[in-house]
Design a protein around this motif. Sequence first.
Motif, PDB file in Angstrom:
ATOM      1  N   VAL A   5       0.815   7.494   3.808  1.00  0.00           N
ATOM      2  CA  VAL A   5       2.220   7.918   3.502  1.00  0.00           C
ATOM      3  C   VAL A   5       2.626   7.727   1.988  1.00  0.00           C
ATOM      4  O   VAL A   5       2.955   8.721   1.537  1.00  0.00           O
ATOM      5  N   ALA A   6       2.119   6.479   1.193  1.00  0.00           N
ATOM      6  CA  ALA A   6       2.363   6.597  -0.096  1.00  0.00           C
ATOM      7  C   ALA A   6       1.800   7.571  -0.933  1.00  0.00           C
ATOM      8  O   ALA A   6       2.442   8.023  -1.823  1.00  0.00           O
ATOM      9  N   MET A   7       0.581   7.793  -0.812  1.00  0.00           N
ATOM     10  CA  MET A   7      -0.215   8.654  -1.590  1.00  0.00           C
ATOM     11  C   MET A   7       0.164  10.163  -1.535  1.00  0.00           C
ATOM     12  O   MET A   7       0.509  10.936  -2.561  1.00  0.00           O
ATOM     13  N   ASN A   8       0.701  10.487  -0.330  1.00  0.00           N
ATOM     14  CA  ASN A   8       1.417  11.766  -0.105  1.00  0.00           C
ATOM     15  C   ASN A   8       2.768  12.003  -0.788  1.00  0.00           C
ATOM     16  O   ASN A   8       3.206  12.897  -1.196  1.00  0.00           O
ATOM     17  N   ALA A   9       3.456  10.726  -0.634  1.00  0.00           N
ATOM     18  CA  ALA A   9       4.894  10.627  -1.438  1.00  0.00           C
ATOM     19  C   ALA A   9       4.249  10.897  -2.760  1.00  0.00           C
ATOM     20  O   ALA A   9       5.378  11.835  -3.382  1.00  0.00           O
ATOM     21  N   GLN A  10       3.484  10.214  -3.720  1.00  0.00           N
ATOM     22  CA  GLN A  10       3.280  10.271  -4.869  1.00  0.00           C
ATOM     23  C   GLN A  10       2.845  11.766  -5.179  1.00  0.00           C
ATOM     24  O   GLN A  10       3.294  12.550  -6.252  1.00  0.00           O
ATOM     25  N   GLY A  11       2.122  12.349  -4.310  1.00  0.00           N
ATOM     26  CA  GLY A  11       1.640  13.777  -4.729  1.00  0.00           C
ATOM     27  C   GLY A  11       2.930  14.774  -4.622  1.00  0.00           C
ATOM     28  O   GLY A  11       2.973  15.587  -5.524  1.00  0.00           O
ATOM     29  N   ALA A  12       3.810  14.607  -3.670  1.00  0.00           N
ATOM     30  CA  ALA A  12       4.848  15.368  -3.321  1.00  0.00           C
ATOM     31  C   ALA A  12       6.097  15.175  -4.411  1.00  0.00           C
ATOM     32  O   ALA A  12       6.584  16.133  -5.265  1.00  0.00           O
ATOM     33  N   ALA A  29      -2.602  20.388  -2.453  1.00  0.00           N
ATOM     34  CA  ALA A  29      -3.768  21.176  -1.739  1.00  0.00           C
ATOM     35  C   ALA A  29      -4.895  20.442  -2.288  1.00  0.00           C
ATOM     36  O   ALA A  29      -6.006  20.036  -1.768  1.00  0.00           O
ATOM     37  N   ARG A  30      -5.152  20.416  -3.483  1.00  0.00           N
ATOM     38  CA  ARG A  30      -6.259  19.931  -4.252  1.00  0.00           C
ATOM     39  C   ARG A  30      -6.361  18.548  -4.097  1.00  0.00           C
ATOM     40  O   ARG A  30      -7.492  18.139  -4.083  1.00  0.00           O
ATOM     41  N   LEU A  31      -5.339  17.834  -3.809  1.00  0.00           N
ATOM     42  CA  LEU A  31      -5.469  16.370  -3.706  1.00  0.00           C
ATOM     43  C   LEU A  31      -6.143  16.220  -2.161  1.00  0.00           C
ATOM     44  O   LEU A  31      -6.994  15.178  -2.217  1.00  0.00           O
ATOM     45  N   GLN A  48      -1.956  13.558 -11.893  1.00  0.00           N
ATOM     46  CA  GLN A  48      -2.641  14.404 -10.936  1.00  0.00           C
ATOM     47  C   GLN A  48      -4.026  13.608 -10.647  1.00  0.00           C
ATOM     48  O   GLN A  48      -4.444  13.220  -9.701  1.00  0.00           O
ATOM     49  N   LEU A  49      -4.609  12.961 -11.847  1.00  0.00           N
ATOM     50  CA  LEU A  49      -5.802  12.099 -11.522  1.00  0.00           C
ATOM     51  C   LEU A  49      -5.367  11.158 -10.958  1.00  0.00           C
ATOM     52  O   LEU A  49      -6.401  10.655 -10.331  1.00  0.00           O
ATOM     53  N   ALA A  50      -4.549  10.414 -11.332  1.00  0.00           N
ATOM     54  CA  ALA A  50      -4.340   9.138 -10.659  1.00  0.00           C
ATOM     55  C   ALA A  50      -3.896   9.043  -9.269  1.00  0.00           C
ATOM     56  O   ALA A  50      -4.385   8.296  -8.479  1.00  0.00           O
ATOM     57  N   THR A  51      -3.323  10.192  -8.911  1.00  0.00           N
ATOM     58  CA  THR A  51      -3.106  10.394  -7.338  1.00  0.00           C
ATOM     59  C   THR A  51      -4.404  10.709  -6.690  1.00  0.00           C
ATOM     60  O   THR A  51      -4.500  10.353  -5.518  1.00  0.00           O
ATOM     61  N   ALA A  52      -5.052  11.625  -7.401  1.00  0.00           N
ATOM     62  CA  ALA A  52      -6.434  12.064  -6.715  1.00  0.00           C
ATOM     63  C   ALA A  52      -7.188  10.936  -6.633  1.00  0.00           C
ATOM     64  O   ALA A  52      -7.970  10.676  -5.550  1.00  0.00           O
ATOM     65  N   ALA A  53      -7.210   9.737  -7.442  1.00  0.00           N
ATOM     66  CA  ALA A  53      -8.006   8.603  -6.992  1.00  0.00           C
ATOM     67  C   ALA A  53      -7.581   8.062  -5.932  1.00  0.00           C
ATOM     68  O   ALA A  53      -8.480   7.212  -5.136  1.00  0.00           O
ATOM     69  N   LEU A  54      -6.331   7.891  -5.408  1.00  0.00           N
ATOM     70  CA  LEU A  54      -5.957   7.321  -4.132  1.00  0.00           C
ATOM     71  C   LEU A  54      -6.530   8.143  -3.196  1.00  0.00           C
ATOM     72  O   LEU A  54      -6.948   7.512  -2.061  1.00  0.00           O
ATOM     73  N   PHE A  55      -6.260   9.493  -3.185  1.00  0.00           N
ATOM     74  CA  PHE A  55      -6.729  10.451  -2.177  1.00  0.00           C
ATOM     75  C   PHE A  55      -8.423   9.933  -2.235  1.00  0.00           C
ATOM     76  O   PHE A  55      -8.782  10.049  -0.772  1.00  0.00           O
ATOM     77  N   PHE A  56      -9.167  10.000  -2.872  1.00  0.00           N
ATOM     78  CA  PHE A  56     -10.599   9.635  -3.212  1.00  0.00           C
ATOM     79  C   PHE A  56     -10.844   8.394  -2.388  1.00  0.00           C
ATOM     80  O   PHE A  56     -11.768   8.390  -1.572  1.00  0.00           O
ATOM     81  N   SER A  57      -9.991   7.228  -2.783  1.00  0.00           N
ATOM     82  CA  SER A  57     -10.526   6.096  -2.335  1.00  0.00           C
ATOM     83  C   SER A  57     -10.237   5.720  -0.685  1.00  0.00           C
ATOM     84  O   SER A  57     -10.891   5.475   0.010  1.00  0.00           O
ATOM     85  N   LEU A  58      -8.913   6.928  -0.104  1.00  0.00           N
ATOM     86  CA  LEU A  58      -8.831   6.663   1.259  1.00  0.00           C
ATOM     87  C   LEU A  58     -10.102   7.322   1.715  1.00  0.00           C
ATOM     88  O   LEU A  58     -10.568   6.640   2.972  1.00  0.00           O
ATOM     89  N   GLY A  59     -10.422   8.574   1.457  1.00  0.00           N
ATOM     90  CA  GLY A  59     -11.657   9.265   2.143  1.00  0.00           C
ATOM     91  C   GLY A  59     -12.807   8.347   1.779  1.00  0.00           C
ATOM     92  O   GLY A  59     -13.673   8.509   2.887  1.00  0.00           O
ATOM     93  N   PHE A  60     -13.060   7.810   1.077  1.00  0.00           N
ATOM     94  CA  PHE A  60     -14.167   7.079   0.537  1.00  0.00           C
ATOM     95  C   PHE A  60     -14.494   5.689   1.590  1.00  0.00           C
ATOM     96  O   PHE A  60     -15.402   5.354   2.086  1.00  0.00           O
ATOM     97  N   GLN A  61     -13.188   4.913   1.540  1.00  0.00           N
ATOM     98  CA  GLN A  61     -13.277   3.848   2.189  1.00  0.00           C
ATOM     99  C   GLN A  61     -13.468   3.979   3.810  1.00  0.00           C
ATOM    100  O   GLN A  61     -14.440   3.587   4.578  1.00  0.00           O
ATOM    101  N   GLY A  81     -13.720  15.014  -0.682  1.00  0.00           N
ATOM    102  CA  GLY A  81     -14.829  14.720  -1.746  1.00  0.00           C
ATOM    103  C   GLY A  81     -15.119  13.321  -1.366  1.00  0.00           C
ATOM    104  O   GLY A  81     -16.238  13.024  -1.713  1.00  0.00           O
ATOM    105  N   GLY A  82     -14.058  12.302  -1.290  1.00  0.00           N
ATOM    106  CA  GLY A  82     -14.318  10.935  -1.015  1.00  0.00           C
ATOM    107  C   GLY A  82     -15.241  10.626  -0.069  1.00  0.00           C
ATOM    108  O   GLY A  82     -16.147   9.882  -0.093  1.00  0.00           O
ATOM    109  N   SER A  83     -14.984  11.528   1.165  1.00  0.00           N
ATOM    110  CA  SER A  83     -15.714  11.223   2.353  1.00  0.00           C
ATOM    111  C   SER A  83     -17.032  11.639   2.119  1.00  0.00           C
ATOM    112  O   SER A  83     -18.103  10.913   2.457  1.00  0.00           O
ATOM    113  N   LEU A  84     -17.551  12.847   1.476  1.00  0.00           N
ATOM    114  CA  LEU A  84     -18.777  13.124   0.964  1.00  0.00           C
ATOM    115  C   LEU A  84     -19.427  12.400   0.153  1.00  0.00           C
ATOM    116  O   LEU A  84     -20.689  11.945   0.393  1.00  0.00           O
TER     117      LEU A  84
END
Length: 400
Positions: free
Chosen positions: A117-124, A136-138, A12-25, A144-147
Amino acid sequence: MLRVHDPFRRGQLATAALFFSLGFQYATWASRLPAIKSHLDLTAAEVGLLLMATGIGAVATFPVVAVLMRRLGSRRLALGSALGLALLLPAMSALPDYPVALLVMLCDGALVGGLNVAMNAQGAALEAVHERNAMARLHAVFSGGSLAAALLASGMNALTSTLIVHFAVAAGLILLLLGFARGGLLTEDRQAQEKTEKGRGRWTLPSRVTLWLGAAMVFGTVTEGAMNDWSALYMKDVAKASAELAPMGIAVVSVMMVLARVFADSWRSRWGDGRIVRVGSALAAVGLALALLSGGVVPALLGFACVGLGIASVTPCVYVAAAKNGSDALTVVATMGTTGLLAGPPVVGFIANASGLVWALGAVAAAAMLVSVCGTRIRWTPVEPEAAVAAEVSVTAGSV
């Protein structure tokens, strides 16, 4: 990767890092768009085309993303796409002219499509392997990354006006996140493997279920994107809010979406994804419609809160359902979601120009209701009684 003994929490933490990275970038370069506009001496129309190039890049490359998902798997595609997005940031800080800027933004869109696509596949896959909800938390972490990117941009802008320093720092942070994520991502994408065995690596036409999922995603992202782009203008021009209150429209939507996504995984376990999508999108539609009929600042804020609360869980639930139909279905649904985000705000603008902003946001309310209609045509995974009991116990469990 930090030592986390719980395999689910580690993933969960590893996949969250991907979600955060996309919003952050995304938010990093978007927050400095005025500086890019000034550097290249762009007109408003040229800025609009620059923004559209990102969406076009994502949509145009979806067949390539589907092939890469089957050949590389979600883990390698996610890491490669995120690495490319990090390396693009320094390039964005030194754009020589407008044609190169368009090319860079097209590349950015293609990489965003791959990571999405890839990070949502990881989450699923994480949910499927551990039989626990996390998506949902991801998606809340993406916000949070955007913020975080907006806060960093504010701080860096106060220190220096040089883009290269800001974007280099941001790229370095993304690389650190990738190093953190690398060891915790799932190395096996079971859905992609099953699809490859059945289809022998060839692209097939989307099924009826995939099309209904894609329609739900389109109308959901149209609703989400339009509220982000038009709520402040409605508050100022229609509700006659003061200059201080006008930005509260998007703030209310954003806060409610983040809060809903933090708690939505427990709701999914208790009531099921299908009910969450149908009831939530109906709440968004009815709340916004009543606000438009009532007029005024307070009804508007209440209606916008209903939209944020109701529409927040649509995207995570639809992604999970799409992933269960294979990587091709997930790619199609993700691309249709990108199309909704790209086309929705301009369409709302056309309606507003022809009939007024009230009618335009009325169309947004109709889009939210269409999500609920699509939700009745999708075969959702039924909630297990044991999962509902577990949700009661874990409703206060910590999030990512």
